[in-house]
Scaffold this motif. Sequence first.
Motif, PDB file in Angstrom:
ATOM      1  N   ARG A 110      53.471 -48.954 -57.714  1.00 13.65           N
ATOM      2  CA  ARG A 110      53.184 -49.293 -56.320  1.00 13.65           C
ATOM      3  C   ARG A 110      54.139 -50.389 -55.843  1.00 13.65           C
ATOM      4  O   ARG A 110      54.446 -51.317 -56.581  1.00 13.65           O
ATOM      5  CB  ARG A 110      51.742 -49.788 -56.251  1.00 13.65           C
ATOM      6  CG  ARG A 110      51.257 -50.202 -54.926  1.00 13.65           C
ATOM      7  CD  ARG A 110      49.752 -50.383 -54.934  1.00 13.65           C
ATOM      8  NE  ARG A 110      49.273 -51.588 -55.619  1.00 13.65           N
ATOM      9  CZ  ARG A 110      49.416 -52.825 -55.144  1.00 13.65           C
ATOM     10  NH1 ARG A 110      50.039 -53.028 -54.001  1.00 13.65           N
ATOM     11  NH2 ARG A 110      48.957 -53.858 -55.811  1.00 13.65           N
ATOM     12  N   GLU A 116      50.010 -47.012 -52.055  1.00 18.91           N
ATOM     13  CA  GLU A 116      50.210 -45.828 -52.905  1.00 18.91           C
ATOM     14  C   GLU A 116      50.962 -46.161 -54.171  1.00 18.91           C
ATOM     15  O   GLU A 116      51.804 -47.050 -54.198  1.00 18.91           O
ATOM     16  CB  GLU A 116      50.975 -44.757 -52.130  1.00 18.91           C
ATOM     17  CG  GLU A 116      50.100 -44.155 -51.085  1.00 18.91           C
ATOM     18  CD  GLU A 116      50.442 -42.718 -50.753  1.00 18.91           C
ATOM     19  OE1 GLU A 116      50.783 -41.929 -51.650  1.00 18.91           O
ATOM     20  OE2 GLU A 116      50.349 -42.403 -49.571  1.00 18.91           O
ATOM     21  N   TYR A 118      51.174 -46.401 -58.677  1.00 16.57           N
ATOM     22  CA  TYR A 118      50.483 -46.825 -59.903  1.00 16.57           C
ATOM     23  C   TYR A 118      50.506 -48.343 -60.026  1.00 16.57           C
ATOM     24  O   TYR A 118      51.520 -48.971 -59.769  1.00 16.57           O
ATOM     25  CB  TYR A 118      51.208 -46.205 -61.106  1.00 16.57           C
ATOM     26  CG  TYR A 118      50.810 -46.791 -62.442  1.00 16.57           C
ATOM     27  CD1 TYR A 118      49.533 -46.581 -62.949  1.00 16.57           C
ATOM     28  CD2 TYR A 118      51.706 -47.547 -63.189  1.00 16.57           C
ATOM     29  CE1 TYR A 118      49.164 -47.125 -64.168  1.00 16.57           C
ATOM     30  CE2 TYR A 118      51.349 -48.086 -64.416  1.00 16.57           C
ATOM     31  CZ  TYR A 118      50.073 -47.876 -64.895  1.00 16.57           C
ATOM     32  OH  TYR A 118      49.709 -48.411 -66.110  1.00 16.57           O
ATOM     33  N   ASP A 121      45.174 -53.590 -58.628  1.00 18.31           N
ATOM     34  CA  ASP A 121      44.784 -53.801 -57.247  1.00 18.31           C
ATOM     35  C   ASP A 121      45.613 -54.920 -56.632  1.00 18.31           C
ATOM     36  O   ASP A 121      46.265 -55.677 -57.322  1.00 18.31           O
ATOM     37  CB  ASP A 121      43.301 -54.171 -57.184  1.00 18.31           C
ATOM     38  CG  ASP A 121      42.442 -52.922 -57.191  1.00 18.31           C
ATOM     39  OD1 ASP A 121      42.991 -51.821 -57.011  1.00 18.31           O
ATOM     40  OD2 ASP A 121      41.226 -53.051 -57.381  1.00 18.31           O
ATOM     41  N   ARG A 135      45.106 -48.375 -61.345  1.00 20.31           N
ATOM     42  CA  ARG A 135      44.862 -47.209 -60.495  1.00 20.31           C
ATOM     43  C   ARG A 135      46.147 -46.455 -60.222  1.00 20.31           C
ATOM     44  O   ARG A 135      47.220 -47.037 -60.204  1.00 20.31           O
ATOM     45  CB  ARG A 135      44.347 -47.648 -59.125  1.00 20.31           C
ATOM     46  CG  ARG A 135      43.066 -48.416 -59.145  1.00 20.31           C
ATOM     47  CD  ARG A 135      42.745 -48.733 -57.716  1.00 20.31           C
ATOM     48  NE  ARG A 135      41.610 -49.596 -57.577  1.00 20.31           N
ATOM     49  CZ  ARG A 135      40.498 -49.269 -56.901  1.00 20.31           C
ATOM     50  NH1 ARG A 135      40.395 -48.083 -56.340  1.00 20.31           N
ATOM     51  NH2 ARG A 135      39.518 -50.116 -56.764  1.00 20.31           N
ATOM     52  N   TYR A 137      47.127 -44.302 -56.970  1.00 16.58           N
ATOM     53  CA  TYR A 137      46.611 -44.018 -55.630  1.00 16.58           C
ATOM     54  C   TYR A 137      47.556 -43.060 -54.922  1.00 16.58           C
ATOM     55  O   TYR A 137      48.753 -43.345 -54.805  1.00 16.58           O
ATOM     56  CB  TYR A 137      46.513 -45.336 -54.854  1.00 16.58           C
ATOM     57  CG  TYR A 137      45.789 -45.229 -53.546  1.00 16.58           C
ATOM     58  CD1 TYR A 137      44.520 -45.789 -53.395  1.00 16.58           C
ATOM     59  CD2 TYR A 137      46.355 -44.579 -52.452  1.00 16.58           C
ATOM     60  CE1 TYR A 137      43.836 -45.679 -52.197  1.00 16.58           C
ATOM     61  CE2 TYR A 137      45.674 -44.463 -51.253  1.00 16.58           C
ATOM     62  CZ  TYR A 137      44.427 -45.021 -51.131  1.00 16.58           C
ATOM     63  OH  TYR A 137      43.749 -44.911 -49.958  1.00 16.58           O
ATOM     64  N   SER A 202      42.421 -39.419 -49.702  1.00 16.60           N
ATOM     65  CA  SER A 202      43.331 -39.794 -50.777  1.00 16.60           C
ATOM     66  C   SER A 202      42.639 -39.655 -52.128  1.00 16.60           C
ATOM     67  O   SER A 202      41.441 -39.360 -52.187  1.00 16.60           O
ATOM     68  CB  SER A 202      43.856 -41.212 -50.564  1.00 16.60           C
ATOM     69  OG  SER A 202      42.792 -42.049 -50.248  1.00 16.60           O
ATOM     70  N   ARG A 204      42.127 -41.675 -55.807  1.00 15.53           N
ATOM     71  CA  ARG A 204      42.296 -42.924 -56.536  1.00 15.53           C
ATOM     72  C   ARG A 204      41.868 -42.665 -57.967  1.00 15.53           C
ATOM     73  O   ARG A 204      40.685 -42.518 -58.246  1.00 15.53           O
ATOM     74  CB  ARG A 204      41.367 -43.964 -55.911  1.00 15.53           C
ATOM     75  CG  ARG A 204      42.024 -45.231 -55.527  1.00 15.53           C
ATOM     76  CD  ARG A 204      41.168 -46.116 -54.671  1.00 15.53           C
ATOM     77  NE  ARG A 204      39.735 -45.948 -54.845  1.00 15.53           N
ATOM     78  CZ  ARG A 204      38.851 -46.171 -53.871  1.00 15.53           C
ATOM     79  NH1 ARG A 204      39.238 -46.548 -52.684  1.00 15.53           N
ATOM     80  NH2 ARG A 204      37.564 -46.017 -54.096  1.00 15.53           N
ATOM     81  N   ASN A 206      41.061 -44.044 -61.301  1.00 15.55           N
ATOM     82  CA  ASN A 206      40.679 -45.366 -61.802  1.00 15.55           C
ATOM     83  C   ASN A 206      40.706 -45.343 -63.322  1.00 15.55           C
ATOM     84  O   ASN A 206      40.046 -44.501 -63.937  1.00 15.55           O
ATOM     85  CB  ASN A 206      39.255 -45.716 -61.362  1.00 15.55           C
ATOM     86  CG  ASN A 206      39.097 -45.756 -59.848  1.00 15.55           C
ATOM     87  OD1 ASN A 206      39.928 -46.337 -59.150  1.00 15.55           O
ATOM     88  ND2 ASN A 206      38.040 -45.133 -59.339  1.00 15.55           N
ATOM     89  N   ASP A 225      31.955 -48.714 -50.156  1.00 10.73           N
ATOM     90  CA  ASP A 225      33.249 -48.108 -49.850  1.00 10.73           C
ATOM     91  C   ASP A 225      33.521 -48.176 -48.345  1.00 10.73           C
ATOM     92  O   ASP A 225      32.691 -47.751 -47.546  1.00 10.73           O
ATOM     93  CB  ASP A 225      33.287 -46.654 -50.338  1.00 10.73           C
ATOM     94  CG  ASP A 225      33.264 -46.555 -51.867  1.00 10.73           C
ATOM     95  OD1 ASP A 225      33.505 -47.585 -52.535  1.00 10.73           O
ATOM     96  OD2 ASP A 225      33.000 -45.459 -52.389  1.00 10.73           O
ATOM     97  N   THR A 230      32.969 -40.901 -50.042  1.00  8.44           N
ATOM     98  CA  THR A 230      33.834 -40.882 -51.228  1.00  8.44           C
ATOM     99  C   THR A 230      33.251 -39.876 -52.221  1.00  8.44           C
ATOM    100  O   THR A 230      32.065 -39.947 -52.546  1.00  8.44           O
ATOM    101  CB  THR A 230      33.879 -42.267 -51.918  1.00  8.44           C
ATOM    102  OG1 THR A 230      34.181 -43.270 -50.951  1.00  8.44           O
ATOM    103  CG2 THR A 230      34.912 -42.292 -53.028  1.00  8.44           C
TER     104      THR A 230
END
Length: 346
Positions: A110, A116, A118, A121, A135, A137, A202, A204, A206, A225, A230
């Motif tokens: 990312r 977006e 790898y 957070d 993640r 994403y 999208s 995600r 995890n 969320d 989700t």
Amino acid sequence: MGSVSMATPVQELATDGQDPSERYNYGGSGGGALNASVPLVEIPTVDVGSLISSPSAANHELQKLSLALSSWGCFQVVNHGMTDSFVDRVHEISKQFFDLPKEEKHRYIREPDSIEGYGTDMIVAENQTLDWIDRLYLTLNPPNQVQLKFWPEKPETFREVLHEYSTKLQVLHDVMLKAMAKSLKLDESVFLRMIGEPVIMSARFNFYPPCPRPDQVLGLKPHSDGTVITFLLQDKEVEGLQVLKDGQWFRVPVIPDALVLNAGEHLEIMSNGEFKSPIHRAVVNSERKRISLAAPSIPHDGNEIEPVEGLVSEERPRLFRKMKYNGRTHLRYYQSGRRVVDDARI
Ligand SMILES: O=C(O)CCC(=O)C(=O)O
Ligand SMILES: [Fe+2]
């Protein structure tokens, strides 16, 4: 708000078995979510086959759905039309990706100010307690927003399987939002119109590595969320999702091949609080890695989200004001512990 920076993927920290640094320690303020003390609960199930069958079977299922969303804010979606072997392929590509050598995964890293790709957070504040999670994403829909450069080329089947999963989820998303509207005696397209079509969704992935201190560290801190809904495909073997109801945490059991559906905060707003967006968290364990795949849908940027007309009356006063959706602002809500529903509440 502080600038956004990146941390080292947890998977790379986790390999040497050392205790996690202080930055991951929730101490007494939310960590220590040891499984033994948290009861397991059967959250409701909703059968998609029944939802789309004869009116009487559908009506019964609609009632179950609306009761589940007004009490728990989530349910297990069963009989969703995806075969077990297909769902296994989705589990397989998720696992294979995180098993790749570090260098290969870093091809999809990312970029600091983007969502977006790898990595860990976002870090939005110096004193932020970090989650024990990496993640991947990826935007799934609409097609013109897909950034293929972040879609792994290994395992070889990754793109094809994820694309197929995405196609199936778009259909399921439509079915679910229509069923939710019908269960409240509303025009079936009312939620879809408000969030805007085509649906923005999208994926995600995890990844929670085994953690030497599951008593002090969390995979994901308590949150609801900031989505419309989700879909969550839990790890088939390793439990970790917990949901808060009436001030008490419950473990959500794994039903292999079922999808957990979580109501997002925008659904809570549109339904004028009839449906609840549940607070949930992910715990980690010291022995096994765990992988889940969340597929959130969000409103279109600039769309106005508010309680739909049919749900506001003298007996049911409007609980939320109108909010203009802005994806970039909402990105930071999770990390700063803010909730859209709190901002919007009148
Ligand atoms: O891993 C899980 O079970 C929870 C994931 C989750 O809550 C999320 O991705 O928002
Ligand atoms: Fe979540």
